[in-house]
Design a protein around this motif. Sequence first.
Motif, PDB file in Angstrom:
ATOM      1  N   THR A 130     -10.726   2.363  10.535  1.00  9.74           N
ATOM      2  CA  THR A 130     -10.581   2.388   9.080  1.00  9.74           C
ATOM      3  C   THR A 130     -11.932   2.663   8.443  1.00  9.74           C
ATOM      4  O   THR A 130     -12.982   2.324   9.013  1.00  9.74           O
ATOM      5  CB  THR A 130      -9.984   1.070   8.553  1.00  9.74           C
ATOM      6  OG1 THR A 130      -9.739   1.180   7.139  1.00  9.74           O
ATOM      7  CG2 THR A 130     -10.904  -0.114   8.807  1.00  9.74           C
TER       8      THR A 130
ATOM      9  N   ARG B  45      -5.300   6.085  15.351  1.00  9.58           N
ATOM     10  CA  ARG B  45      -4.811   5.922  13.988  1.00  9.58           C
ATOM     11  C   ARG B  45      -5.986   5.743  13.027  1.00  9.58           C
ATOM     12  O   ARG B  45      -6.956   5.057  13.336  1.00  9.58           O
ATOM     13  CB  ARG B  45      -3.912   4.686  13.925  1.00  9.58           C
ATOM     14  CG  ARG B  45      -3.285   4.430  12.543  1.00  9.58           C
ATOM     15  CD  ARG B  45      -2.559   3.099  12.530  1.00  9.58           C
ATOM     16  NE  ARG B  45      -1.746   2.891  13.730  1.00  9.58           N
ATOM     17  CZ  ARG B  45      -1.200   1.743  14.068  1.00  9.58           C
ATOM     18  NH1 ARG B  45      -1.415   0.658  13.325  1.00  9.58           N
ATOM     19  NH2 ARG B  45      -0.458   1.635  15.158  1.00  9.58           N
TER      20      ARG B  45
ATOM     21  N   ARG C 204      -5.204   5.023   1.277  1.00  7.58           N
ATOM     22  CA  ARG C 204      -5.055   3.921   0.319  1.00  7.58           C
ATOM     23  C   ARG C 204      -6.028   4.161  -0.840  1.00  7.58           C
ATOM     24  O   ARG C 204      -7.245   4.134  -0.643  1.00  7.58           O
ATOM     25  CB  ARG C 204      -5.382   2.581   0.981  1.00  7.58           C
ATOM     26  CG  ARG C 204      -4.713   2.347   2.355  1.00  7.58           C
ATOM     27  CD  ARG C 204      -3.304   1.842   2.234  1.00  7.58           C
ATOM     28  NE  ARG C 204      -2.707   1.620   3.544  1.00  7.58           N
ATOM     29  CZ  ARG C 204      -2.567   0.414   4.119  1.00  7.58           C
ATOM     30  NH1 ARG C 204      -3.034  -0.671   3.520  1.00  7.58           N
ATOM     31  NH2 ARG C 204      -1.983   0.312   5.301  1.00  7.58           N
TER      32      ARG C 204
ATOM     33  N   THR D  17      -6.947   4.720   8.901  1.00 12.15           N
ATOM     34  CA  THR D  17      -6.569   4.247   7.576  1.00 12.15           C
ATOM     35  C   THR D  17      -7.786   4.423   6.675  1.00 12.15           C
ATOM     36  O   THR D  17      -8.855   3.862   6.951  1.00 12.15           O
ATOM     37  CB  THR D  17      -6.139   2.772   7.594  1.00 12.15           C
ATOM     38  OG1 THR D  17      -5.082   2.614   8.551  1.00 12.15           O
ATOM     39  CG2 THR D  17      -5.669   2.326   6.224  1.00 12.15           C
TER      40      THR D  17
ATOM     41  N   ASP E 283      -3.484   7.427   6.944  1.00 13.29           N
ATOM     42  CA  ASP E 283      -2.849   6.535   5.975  1.00 13.29           C
ATOM     43  C   ASP E 283      -3.851   6.361   4.838  1.00 13.29           C
ATOM     44  O   ASP E 283      -4.899   5.732   5.012  1.00 13.29           O
ATOM     45  CB  ASP E 283      -2.536   5.191   6.635  1.00 13.29           C
ATOM     46  CG  ASP E 283      -1.903   4.195   5.673  1.00 13.29           C
ATOM     47  OD1 ASP E 283      -1.667   4.539   4.495  1.00 13.29           O
ATOM     48  OD2 ASP E 283      -1.662   3.045   6.109  1.00 13.29           O
TER      49      ASP E 283
ATOM     50  N   ARG F 204      -4.334  13.425   4.046  1.00 10.29           N
ATOM     51  CA  ARG F 204      -2.941  13.240   4.463  1.00 10.29           C
ATOM     52  C   ARG F 204      -2.540  14.324   5.463  1.00 10.29           C
ATOM     53  O   ARG F 204      -1.761  14.080   6.381  1.00 10.29           O
ATOM     54  CB  ARG F 204      -2.038  13.235   3.231  1.00 10.29           C
ATOM     55  CG  ARG F 204      -2.246  11.963   2.392  1.00 10.29           C
ATOM     56  CD  ARG F 204      -1.390  11.925   1.154  1.00 10.29           C
ATOM     57  NE  ARG F 204      -1.512  10.614   0.497  1.00 10.29           N
ATOM     58  CZ  ARG F 204      -1.513  10.434  -0.815  1.00 10.29           C
ATOM     59  NH1 ARG F 204      -1.400  11.456  -1.636  1.00 10.29           N
ATOM     60  NH2 ARG F 204      -1.627   9.216  -1.307  1.00 10.29           N
TER      61      ARG F 204
END
Length: 328
Positions: free
Chosen positions: A75, A96, A121, A98, A119, A114
Amino acid sequence: MHTLTYADVKAAGDRIAGHVRPVALTPAEPLGRAGATLHLALELMQHTGSFKARGAQNFLLAHREEGTLPAAGVTIASGGNAGLACAWAARSQGVRATVFLPVTAPKVKVERLRGYGADVRLTGTEYAEALAACEAFSAETGALASHAYDHPLIAAGAGTLLEEIHRQVPGLDTVVVAVGGGGLFAGVAAAARHHGIRTVAVEPENCRALDAAVRAGHPVDVPVDSVAADSLGARRASAAALWAARQDGARTALVADDAIVRARRALWDDRRLAVEHAAATALAALAPEGDAARPDAGGYRPAPGERVCVVLCGANTDPSDLMDAPAV
């Protein structure tokens, strides 16, 4: 604080070889009556459109080597470019991502994030608010927290750019880079010191985290208000950037927003290069005398015969204002 060294940059170069695009350089017109020679480093052609791809790959590859990539992924909080690089590097390694951004982040960057499968935010109106949300997410989920600029692996990855420039420009005297939080500057300066090359760190007058840190003697929070704030809008410079700014062979410079806008437009008019305002910030420091990069704002004036390379660090911008605006 980890003091960034040339060995860190060399290790990063070995690690990311084959994972990033080597920088392309192009000669530019001589700099005024001084006869200084100028090259432009086209890092805007890098994967994801900015130098950030280098640090992101170095960060994730180093953690993969150590076996410290968690199942929750990675992240990051970012004004856009670091998030793009993190998401791209994560996708290439099946991890993954974020990404936390301010709601003010350019739409083009959000859409590309995207597209990389991140992901996304959107949180708060400034980078600092996105960073707080990212830290909370990491603590809650166990995701590996990356950083837009304040991490030795990120800065060392960015520093690999100088190694490539040095190989292509024999006798280079000076490299000019834009500064937000200072990751690019800290990494480039570490390599530049090894080669005896001066580094000029350029900030907008109203996004001056490094300049404020140098004046205060330690990193401090600053207000953020510039046309280049989407990429250079860090409220606080890293300790590594401050340390680099205090070393021999480093200089800081400030430029006005109108100089940044003019430099960006000149790159489009003269070369059809659509760059971010952050990329134009570095070039704005070399504006001709009497232009908007005023001596009182700290613009950099090369010496006669000086060999200078300006890093054009990113291209994640909406070029419609370049195409629609009248010529300056």
